[in-house]
Design an enzyme around this catalytic site. Structure first.
Site, PDB file in Angstrom:
ATOM      1  N   ARG A   1     -17.160 -38.381  -8.342  1.00  0.00           N
ATOM      2  CA  ARG A   1     -18.284 -37.853  -9.114  1.00  0.00           C
ATOM      3  C   ARG A   1     -18.936 -38.936  -9.969  1.00  0.00           C
ATOM      4  O   ARG A   1     -20.161 -39.010 -10.064  1.00  0.00           O
ATOM      5  CB  ARG A   1     -17.818 -36.678  -9.981  1.00  0.00           C
ATOM      6  CG  ARG A   1     -17.604 -35.446  -9.147  1.00  0.00           C
ATOM      7  CD  ARG A   1     -17.032 -34.263  -9.897  1.00  0.00           C
ATOM      8  NE  ARG A   1     -17.039 -33.113  -8.975  1.00  0.00           N
ATOM      9  CZ  ARG A   1     -16.704 -31.876  -9.292  1.00  0.00           C
ATOM     10  NH1 ARG A   1     -16.299 -31.596 -10.513  1.00  0.00           N
ATOM     11  NH2 ARG A   1     -16.773 -30.920  -8.387  1.00  0.00           N
TER      12      ARG A   1
ATOM     13  N   TYR B   1     -24.013 -33.520  -3.279  1.00  0.00           N
ATOM     14  CA  TYR B   1     -22.613 -33.669  -2.839  1.00  0.00           C
ATOM     15  C   TYR B   1     -21.661 -33.985  -3.992  1.00  0.00           C
ATOM     16  O   TYR B   1     -22.088 -34.255  -5.091  1.00  0.00           O
ATOM     17  CB  TYR B   1     -22.477 -34.578  -1.625  1.00  0.00           C
ATOM     18  CG  TYR B   1     -22.827 -36.042  -1.654  1.00  0.00           C
ATOM     19  CD1 TYR B   1     -23.089 -36.753  -2.805  1.00  0.00           C
ATOM     20  CD2 TYR B   1     -22.884 -36.739  -0.434  1.00  0.00           C
ATOM     21  CE1 TYR B   1     -23.372 -38.110  -2.747  1.00  0.00           C
ATOM     22  CE2 TYR B   1     -23.179 -38.095  -0.375  1.00  0.00           C
ATOM     23  CZ  TYR B   1     -23.418 -38.775  -1.543  1.00  0.00           C
ATOM     24  OH  TYR B   1     -23.702 -40.100  -1.491  1.00  0.00           O
ATOM     25  N   GLU B   2     -20.377 -33.851  -3.720  1.00  0.00           N
ATOM     26  CA  GLU B   2     -19.349 -33.948  -4.771  1.00  0.00           C
ATOM     27  C   GLU B   2     -19.561 -32.912  -5.873  1.00  0.00           C
ATOM     28  O   GLU B   2     -19.317 -33.185  -7.046  1.00  0.00           O
ATOM     29  CB  GLU B   2     -19.319 -35.351  -5.392  1.00  0.00           C
ATOM     30  CG  GLU B   2     -18.863 -36.442  -4.472  1.00  0.00           C
ATOM     31  CD  GLU B   2     -17.531 -36.163  -3.814  1.00  0.00           C
ATOM     32  OE1 GLU B   2     -16.709 -35.456  -4.416  1.00  0.00           O
ATOM     33  OE2 GLU B   2     -17.324 -36.635  -2.688  1.00  0.00           O
ATOM     34  N   GLY B   3     -19.974 -31.730  -5.475  1.00  0.00           N
ATOM     35  CA  GLY B   3     -20.228 -30.679  -6.456  1.00  0.00           C
ATOM     36  C   GLY B   3     -21.683 -30.713  -6.864  1.00  0.00           C
ATOM     37  O   GLY B   3     -22.106 -31.615  -7.584  1.00  0.00           O
TER      38      GLY B   3
ATOM     39  N   GLN C   1     -21.516 -29.086 -11.813  1.00  0.00           N
ATOM     40  CA  GLN C   1     -21.204 -30.067 -12.863  1.00  0.00           C
ATOM     41  C   GLN C   1     -21.471 -29.454 -14.237  1.00  0.00           C
ATOM     42  O   GLN C   1     -20.684 -29.621 -15.177  1.00  0.00           O
ATOM     43  CB  GLN C   1     -22.057 -31.335 -12.703  1.00  0.00           C
ATOM     44  CG  GLN C   1     -21.963 -32.000 -11.338  1.00  0.00           C
ATOM     45  CD  GLN C   1     -20.560 -32.448 -10.986  1.00  0.00           C
ATOM     46  OE1 GLN C   1     -19.788 -32.843 -11.866  1.00  0.00           O
ATOM     47  NE2 GLN C   1     -20.211 -32.365  -9.717  1.00  0.00           N
TER      48      GLN C   1
END
Lengths: 596, 596
Positions: A295, A439-441, A446
């Site tokens: 992240r 991506y990555e949440g 977040q």
């Protein structure tokens, strides 16, 4: 064709002057990172990335990755450049010397990751994912696993991936269906389909070490029954040589908006041999190690696209002759003035640049905290740094990618119609940057992580790690007239952020949906104030250098100008964001879902 | 595949209830536009666009236009759909009956242009450009030219283009090099290269009527020496039949970020025969007629992409099961809740929708003003409407495209990773919408037009056309408790906008660069307040209908909810924009241009 020059001066300023890396020489891993070594790495690395990796960015976009019969061919030049990258040792910069790495501080990896992503985001993802997989194994794998897999992942001979998403589950991993059936020999057989697997299959490396989340039948329901497995593309013999092909294959690759040079794969696991990493059903913990590092990395990718887009927009603005300054011709001997004479063009450029320079400071600051959290001799310091990193991670991911994307859009606008044409390369930055918000949440996740997990954690302990030094800094510099343009807006923004935090805690206690309703605005407020803090710290150092008569003066003077611009044009949003979030969630929650 | 449903209920509400088109029956052209006829047009048109034109949107993006040996082939299905579109009479909806049009009010053309652009922006540009060329000829052409060219442009048998940009000059048309040499027969020979010519060459129509700006040698320097010419692809015989091919050809088409279904051409004029439109050296005046109409049209294109992106994001949010509501499961019997339960998803959707519904009201309002400016029996009313349209044109172009683009980005975000994949079609809306911020004058130019030309015009006369009715409306509704949530924020925003206007006038007087430095923020403030005004007017009508017991109640109730959301989440930006612009241009102008 767009070009890229690594912002090495900025990094030298940050590492040596603002955050004084040399003062950390008592921390293991820092003693060897002398200013000279750091400068050499920045200069050499920047040169390599500009000259070898950046020129492949447009090629990668145009040619993309090609899937055929389960094999993926990367764009022309990628494989050769990757070999060169590995041979030069860039892949193991921060890895443990025990596995062949150079053992340099993580912060240099942070720096390098901005530069490689600016040069070529798609390319940088291949080693970036390897690094994430390396982190998961180094922290959670057995000694045997580390010895077997890590050396070749550090050298770059093998690459890595993260396999989380399935067609019906992205954010909600508890819905996962991929299963891992235990075998008598202690291994598992993995069966299922994973999607959106970046670098899942390609021709850059001899083997690919997939880290795969799956459920062991009979385990707990939902997210608590998820375990993590190593699933190599080719099984690895005890001596490290490659064995037979594992039952994992790439079913197809996605056609995407951007990052065409990186393969986004559908991965089919048909009873593939997998090796448990860490404990059964504790896969999410291990995955979070990877995800948190990833992240931060994705946040920096957002910054990276803003930086390279800025550089090319600024060059265009200096060169393109069009129209006249409204305050009188600046180039009377030429048929027109360069468009940089126009205030609105400068506004766009400085909006981006005041973001990128602030974001770079934040990335560097947090990069150092990660090192200290891991290696500082004092456990109290380690804990404090870990808390700060945990708190700021969703802010770095969310704010740096949102503002990074917006920056690429603005940079493209500077070129007018030419920005919309592919050959200029500006629209590629927009398309590539767009993935970083997802991506990555996705950034909404977040924001929820920030307000729902990080804020309440330890009864606000994480928040104190942030606010205490910030408030101290404001206090210390409040009476310095040279800092007035920075401290006043920062103090105002910080007060608003504290007010917002209190509001959120109170409203969220009564109704959790109120936290969700405020989360996006709160994260952005947090991001803007944090960059404001970074700017104030940079301004303080720039003022000191100017007072000392340091050269070149223009570097420090411009730093102060760009910082003032940030205070004038970014900080005011904090107030309006507060008003928006304070409006609460009642209206949005009262509309019937079928009425949307 | 994305789908599109025309927002006909919204248009009926706006045309019949908010702006009471039926009250204008004394204006020529309106008498026949009965509510029944309008409803039939909306329903039939919407159905045609959803069923025939929208399904070609992704095809157009994927296949694009193909250039070969000077000929351009449009994507599969475009030509057949265009024929059907023309046969159904949609092309001549608002054109003069003298040339075969249906003579309906312009506002219906405005409505139709949103719908066709939502269905397929690339497709809609072909008739859109024809319409622009029609307008220029109908207003500035000779009787002979009108008779020769317009009927077939109205039927759609021929299409039109606008040729302004050259490689070295976009915004600054004074630098133009294309020349027009007068011939003894009264015609001209046009020589030069034009770029970025939308629909410059294609296979949809039998002839293409290019409107070309060029300079007659010996004329005044710069922009004052520019004339407008008709340059048909095929020369037209006196009887209207096609003659020989003219010396104009398409040298290539651009590879672009989006709108792949529309050909963006390099047009080479090699002594092509051209016919002067209007007076020599007065080409810019005629071009501005086209450009102003086109600017409003482009603003509506921005809205159109937001609308179709919203529809598809909302559908996804209602259907995608993922995670649980943080305030407790809403679908306990299913494995997960639909993502629309999450406040942040609702925030994104309502941010878009409160924009689109407000923007649609603005487009409709201004569309009616254009009709009144042209046709109202009272010259004073005509003048007032003309002033208002002139003032608001850059706001519609700039704000509706900026916020429209931002909306497509937000809608794509609702789909997470799936939004980044081409097959879902969401990222196409982002790529297509992006051009609207650029063409017909990049949005920075719109902002400069607003502050530099429209504000000072007639000593603020144009501004009074806007502020007087707005302030009257606030005054009239101030004491209505049902209007409080709308009038209070609107009054506050309006006061800020007035303050900003005064500030701008004063600062700009001292230094014109101060106007440029404030222009972008000022335009956005103007846009937000204007949509706030539209929302307050819609709220008033919705309240009245509810009080009368009108059905369906949910329509009016949702209208009020969405409007409240606008007031809560859009209006607060007005204050922060004011703080930003009030910071002035000193910092941005003091940085050396080489330091960028």
């Amino acid at each position: 064709m767009p070009t890229y020059t690594a912002p090495t001066d900025d990094y030298k300023f940050l590492l040596h002057q603002v955050f004084n890396l040399q003062n950390q020489a008592n921390v293991p891993g820092f003693e060897e990172a002398t200013p000279d070594l750091i400068d050499a790495i920045l200069d050499e690395g920047g040169k390599f990335l500009s000259e070898v990796i950046a020129p492949l960015n447009q090629v990668g976009d145009r040619e993309g990755c090609v899937w055929k019969d389960g094999e993926v061919t990367t764009p022309p030049g990628f494989k050769q450049a990757y070999d060169q990258y590995c041979e030069s040792g860039w892949n193991g910069l921060t890895a443990d010397p025990e596995y062949g790495g150079q053992g340099l501080p993580h912060v240099l990896g942070t720096v390098f990751s901005e530069m490689i992503s600016s040069a070529n985001l798609s390319f940088g993802m291949y080693p970036g994912l390897t690094h994430g997989a390396y982190e998961a194994i180094v922290r959670h794998g057995s000694e045997e696993q580390k010895k077997l897999y890590l050396p070749k992942m550090v050298s770059g001979e093998w690459t890595g991936t993260m396999n989380l998403t399935e067609p019906h589950c992205g954010t909600d991993l508890g819905l996962m269906r991929t299963k891992a059936e235990p075998q008598e020999d202690g291994t598992y057989r993995i069966t299922g389909t994973k999607i959106f697997i970046s670098a899942g299959e390609h021709d850059m490396s001899r083997n690919i070490i997939h880290l795969v989340l799956a459920k062991i039948p009979g385990g707990p329901e939902g997210i608590k029954g998820v375990s993590l497995f190593i699933v190599p593309k080719f099984l690895v013999n005890e001596d490290g040589s490659l064995g037979e092909r594992n039952a994992v294959s790439c079913g197809s690759i996605e056609e995407k908006m951007g990052i065409h040079g990186n393969s986004t794969c559908v991965m089919n696991y048909d009873g593939a041999v997998g090796y448990l990493v860490g404990q059964k059903h504790k896969g999410m913990r291990a995955m979070f190690t990877m995800m948190n590092a990833a992240r931060l990395g994705v946040g920096i990718q957002g910054l990276s696209q803003a930086e390279v887009a800025y550089q090319n927009a600024a060059a265009y603005a200096r060169e393109r002759l069009q129209g006249r300054s409204i305050s009188g011709a600046k180039n009377p001997d030429l048929p027109a003035d360069p468009i940089i004479v126009h205030p609105d063009v400068r506004r766009m450029l400085l909006t981006i640049r005041s973001f990128t320079e602030g974001a770079r400071a934040l990335a560097t600051w947090i990069g150092i905290q990660i090192d200290l959290a891991e290696k500082h001799p004092d456990p109290q310091v380690r804990k404090e740094c870990e808390d700060l990193v945990a708190l700021v991670t969703p802010v770095v991911k969310g704010f740096l990618t949102d503002a990074g994307f917006e920056s690429t859009v603005m940079a493209m606008q500077v070129l007018g119609g030419h920005g919309y044409i592919r050959e200029h390369g500006m629209e590629q930055f927009v398309r590539d940057a767009r993935i970083t918000q997802i991506y990555e949440g996705a950034n909404g996740i977040q924001a929820l992580d920030l307000v729902g997990r990080k804020l309440p954690q330890g009864f606000g302990r994480l928040l104190r790690r942030f606010f205490h030094p910030l408030l101290d800094f404001i206090q210390e510099n409040m009476s310095d007239p040279a800092m007035k343009d920075f401290i006043m807006p920062l103090a105002k923004g910080t007060a608003k952020l504290q007010q917002a935090t209190a509001h959120l805690a109170e409203a969220g206690m009564k109704n959790p949906d109120e936290m969700g309703a405020a989360s996006a605005e709160y994260l952005r407020m947090f991001g803007i104030v944090t960059l404001g803090y970074m700017w104030a710290r940079m301004a303080k150092v720039a003022n000191e250098r100017l007072a000392e008569g340091a050269e070149p003066r223009s570097y420090y003077e411009n730093k102060l100008l760009v910082g003032r611009f940030y205070m004038q044009r970014w900080m005011p949003d904090v107030s309006s964001l507060f008003v928006k979030m304070a409006a609460g969630g009642k209206v949005m929650m009262s509309m019937d879902q079928d009425a949307f």
